[in-house]
Design an enzyme around this catalytic site. Structure first.
Site, mmCIF file in Angstrom:
data_model
loop_
_atom_site.group_PDB
_atom_site.id
_atom_site.type_symbol
_atom_site.label_atom_id
_atom_site.label_comp_id
_atom_site.label_asym_id
_atom_site.label_seq_id
_atom_site.Cartn_x
_atom_site.Cartn_y
_atom_site.Cartn_z
ATOM 1 N N HIS A 1 0.844 -1.199 0.000
ATOM 2 C CA HIS A 1 0.000 0.000 0.000
ATOM 3 C C HIS A 1 0.888 1.261 0.000
ATOM 4 C CE1 HIS A 1 -3.389 2.530 1.816
ATOM 5 N NE2 HIS A 1 -2.320 3.244 2.099
ATOM 6 N N GLU A 2 1.878 1.276 0.893
ATOM 7 C CA GLU A 2 2.764 2.449 0.984
ATOM 8 C C GLU A 2 3.577 2.614 -0.298
ATOM 9 O OE1 GLU A 2 2.264 4.590 3.222
ATOM 10 O OE2 GLU A 2 1.006 3.310 4.475
ATOM 11 N N HIS B 1 1.746 4.604 -2.799
ATOM 12 C CA HIS B 1 1.945 6.060 -2.657
ATOM 13 C C HIS B 1 3.319 6.467 -3.201
ATOM 14 C CE1 HIS B 1 -1.620 6.481 -0.250
ATOM 15 N NE2 HIS B 1 -1.169 5.754 0.747
ATOM 16 N N ASP C 1 -5.592 8.772 3.782
ATOM 17 C CA ASP C 1 -5.687 8.864 2.320
ATOM 18 C C ASP C 1 -7.002 9.486 1.840
ATOM 19 O OD1 ASP C 1 -3.269 7.641 2.367
ATOM 20 O OD2 ASP C 1 -4.065 5.636 1.996
HETATM 21 ZN ZN LIG Z 1 -2.181 5.251 2.482
#
Ligand SMILES: [Zn+2]
Length: 359
Positions: A59-60, A63, A163
């Site tokens: 997930h990171e 980004h 987010d």
């Molecule tokens: Zn996030």
């Protein structure tokens, strides 16, 4: 990264795990053991948590890699018990870029959910047989798939600076000034944070921590954006300090101490043959005294790699640069000549004056 274990890196982004993560595992083991759950079952729970955090890392990276597309680097990704944090060197200001960087994380979890669901449909897992809700080898995939869906939905809640909150701010800042958009998103974030803390108190201690984290994070970021917006329109020359204290590079630290005690200055310009070559701060002087004694050369403890700013460059950019590089002072240059210094404290004073006049 202090107190963290280095796990590895991908595309120049280093991944660390914070030491408090071990507390989470310890808490899982102890609380499960107290309920009399067999060791083998606890092991599966631990494996599940580790798999879950592997998904958080992905997930990171969503980004981080989205930010890389816009030329923004990520310092590192750190895993805490309450989740992961990708520390971007700066945040994209363009609403469209912010939107993509913010949504890329949850999109990774949605993609993982879809992939795992397809795998599950092929392996023919029968959900009806899930009478006993327990993490076992045969239910593991199902758990990880559902967890990814929950991760995506939870992160998309409009609780700025999560987010979803960033997505909200990006949408708001299409029409509104960024400071105003942040203020609204931050307000909603803090409201939801209070709700998280309240709900968490009765259900889940981790949610309490997340709530506190969101509340403080929202407040800090609103203040920060407001300060930034005050600096818009100013140039570096508006905050120029042309009066400053100088120290010779080969003078002993005792000389610096003397000037420190005799003046209000907390930063000094270090010169060599009448040319400014770096800076030394009060903290660096004290550190120098501790390690080298008062006869050590000033040069040894100076910062000889100062930020150099053009006198006509925008002040908000300069301020951001100083914050991200963690420098309290910078050199101001005009046509290659050293003119004076820019001091973070001086900029803060300018903000205070501007705020007072605006009221
Ligand atoms: Zn996030």
């Amino acid at each position: 990264m202090k107190f963290s274990l280095y796990l590895g890196s991908y595309r120049n982004v280093k991944v660390f795990i914070h030491w408090t993560f071990s507390l989470l595992l310890l808490w899982i083991i102890i609380s499960n053991m107290r309920q009399g759950i067999p060791m083998m079952d606890i092991l599966w729970v631990i494996l599940f948590v580790l798999a879950l955090f592997a998904c958080v890392v992905m997930h990171e990276f969503g980004h981080a890699l989205a930010a890389q597309r816009y030329g923004i680097q990520t310092k590192d990704i750190v895993l805490y018990p309450i989740g992961g944090v990708a520390r971007l060197e700066k945040l994209p200001e363009d609403p469209k870029q912010e939107l993509w960087v913010a949504i890329a994380g949850p999109l990774v979890n949605i993609a993982l959910f879809i992939i795992l669901s397809i795998v599950l449909s092929f392996t023919g897992y029968n959900i009806q047989s899930l009478e006993e809700i327990k993490i076992q080898p045969n239910t593991m995939l199902l758990y990880i798939a559902s967890a990814n869906l929950i991760l995506a939905l939870f992160n998309l809640l409009p609780a700025f600076p999560m987010d979803g909150g960033r997505v909200l701010r990006a949408f708001l800042s299409i029409k509104l000034p960024r400071a105003k958009a942040t203020q609204i998103a931050g307000g909603i974030g803090q409201f939801l944070a209070i709700f998280f803390v309240f709900f968490g108190l009765f259900n889940n201690p981790i949610l309490v921590l997340i709530g506190i984290f969101i509340f403080l994070g929202a407040g800090a970021e609103v203040a920060h954006t407001q300060q930034e917006s005050f600096l818009k329109g100013f140039k570096v020359k508006d905050a120029l300090m042309s009066h400053f204290q100088i120290l010779g590079y080969n003078a002993p630290l005792s000389k610096a101490v003397e000037k420190l005690l005799n003046s209000q200055a907390t930063h000094f310009v270090v010169v060599k043959d009448d040319v400014a070559i770096g800076t030394i701060s009060r903290n660096e002087i004290i550190k120098g005294l501790e390690t080298g004694g008062e006869n050590a050369y000033i040069e040894k403890f100076s910062d000889l790699n100062p930020i150099k700013l053009d006198i006509d460059s925008p002040l908000d950019d300069a301020w951001k640069l100083m914050l991200t590089q963690n420098k309290k002072v910078a050199f101001i240059i005009e046509n290659g000549h050293f003119l004076g210094i820019l001091d973070q404290e001086n900029i803060s004073e300018l903000i205070l004056v501007k705020t007072a006049l605006n009221q």
